[in-house]
Design a protein around this motif. Sequence first.
Motif, PDB file in Angstrom:
ATOM      1  N   ILE A  42       0.846  -1.185   0.000  1.00  0.00           N
ATOM      2  CA  ILE A  42       0.000   0.000   0.000  1.00  0.00           C
ATOM      3  C   ILE A  42       0.887   1.242   0.000  1.00  0.00           C
ATOM      4  O   ILE A  42       2.060   1.180   0.347  1.00  0.00           O
ATOM      5  CB  ILE A  42      -0.955   0.039   1.219  1.00  0.00           C
ATOM      6  N   ARG A  43       0.281   2.356  -0.401  1.00  0.00           N
ATOM      7  CA  ARG A  43       1.003   3.626  -0.368  1.00  0.00           C
ATOM      8  C   ARG A  43       0.696   4.324   0.950  1.00  0.00           C
ATOM      9  O   ARG A  43      -0.458   4.550   1.298  1.00  0.00           O
ATOM     10  CB  ARG A  43       0.575   4.509  -1.528  1.00  0.00           C
ATOM     11  N   MET A  44       1.748   4.645   1.708  1.00  0.00           N
ATOM     12  CA  MET A  44       1.588   5.316   2.988  1.00  0.00           C
ATOM     13  C   MET A  44       2.663   6.394   3.104  1.00  0.00           C
ATOM     14  O   MET A  44       3.855   6.089   3.023  1.00  0.00           O
ATOM     15  CB  MET A  44       1.728   4.310   4.142  1.00  0.00           C
ATOM     16  N   ASP A  45       2.249   7.631   3.263  1.00  0.00           N
ATOM     17  CA  ASP A  45       3.179   8.769   3.369  1.00  0.00           C
ATOM     18  C   ASP A  45       4.134   8.824   2.175  1.00  0.00           C
ATOM     19  O   ASP A  45       5.344   8.963   2.323  1.00  0.00           O
ATOM     20  CB  ASP A  45       3.981   8.711   4.674  1.00  0.00           C
ATOM     21  N   ASN A  46       3.564   8.688   0.977  1.00  0.00           N
ATOM     22  CA  ASN A  46       4.319   8.749  -0.282  1.00  0.00           C
ATOM     23  C   ASN A  46       5.376   7.651  -0.408  1.00  0.00           C
ATOM     24  O   ASN A  46       6.365   7.807  -1.104  1.00  0.00           O
ATOM     25  CB  ASN A  46       4.970  10.122  -0.466  1.00  0.00           C
ATOM     26  N   ARG A  47       5.183   6.546   0.314  1.00  0.00           N
ATOM     27  CA  ARG A  47       6.072   5.390   0.196  1.00  0.00           C
ATOM     28  C   ARG A  47       5.216   4.147  -0.030  1.00  0.00           C
ATOM     29  O   ARG A  47       4.060   4.095   0.360  1.00  0.00           O
ATOM     30  CB  ARG A  47       6.886   5.174   1.480  1.00  0.00           C
ATOM     31  N   ILE A  48       5.797   3.152  -0.631  1.00  0.00           N
ATOM     32  CA  ILE A  48       5.130   1.860  -0.789  1.00  0.00           C
ATOM     33  C   ILE A  48       5.621   0.962   0.340  1.00  0.00           C
ATOM     34  O   ILE A  48       6.825   0.741   0.494  1.00  0.00           O
ATOM     35  CB  ILE A  48       5.456   1.217  -2.152  1.00  0.00           C
ATOM     36  N   VAL A  49       4.669   0.469   1.155  1.00  0.00           N
ATOM     37  CA  VAL A  49       5.027  -0.400   2.276  1.00  0.00           C
ATOM     38  C   VAL A  49       4.210  -1.692   2.180  1.00  0.00           C
ATOM     39  O   VAL A  49       3.132  -1.725   1.614  1.00  0.00           O
ATOM     40  CB  VAL A  49       4.787   0.281   3.645  1.00  0.00           C
ATOM     41  N   SER A  50       4.753  -2.731   2.759  1.00  0.00           N
ATOM     42  CA  SER A  50       4.078  -4.020   2.794  1.00  0.00           C
ATOM     43  C   SER A  50       3.349  -4.153   4.123  1.00  0.00           C
ATOM     44  O   SER A  50       3.941  -3.928   5.183  1.00  0.00           O
ATOM     45  CB  SER A  50       5.109  -5.136   2.638  1.00  0.00           C
TER      46      SER A  50
END
Length: 59
Positions: A42-50
Amino acid sequence: MRSIAHPYRSQLFFHRVDCCYSRSLSQSSYPVLSADALYEKIRMDNRIVSVVVWVVCCI
């Protein structure tokens, strides 16, 4: 293999296991719970995280 360090705990554990295996399954209903986890990106705070998404089904 039974533990030598804590004989009371291991006896209690194996007693509970024996009770579980020897109980009658026809006396009452037993719910079934199935759980699995998926990893999604998902995208969270302009980053892609798992992240983990839990999928749970109870019958």
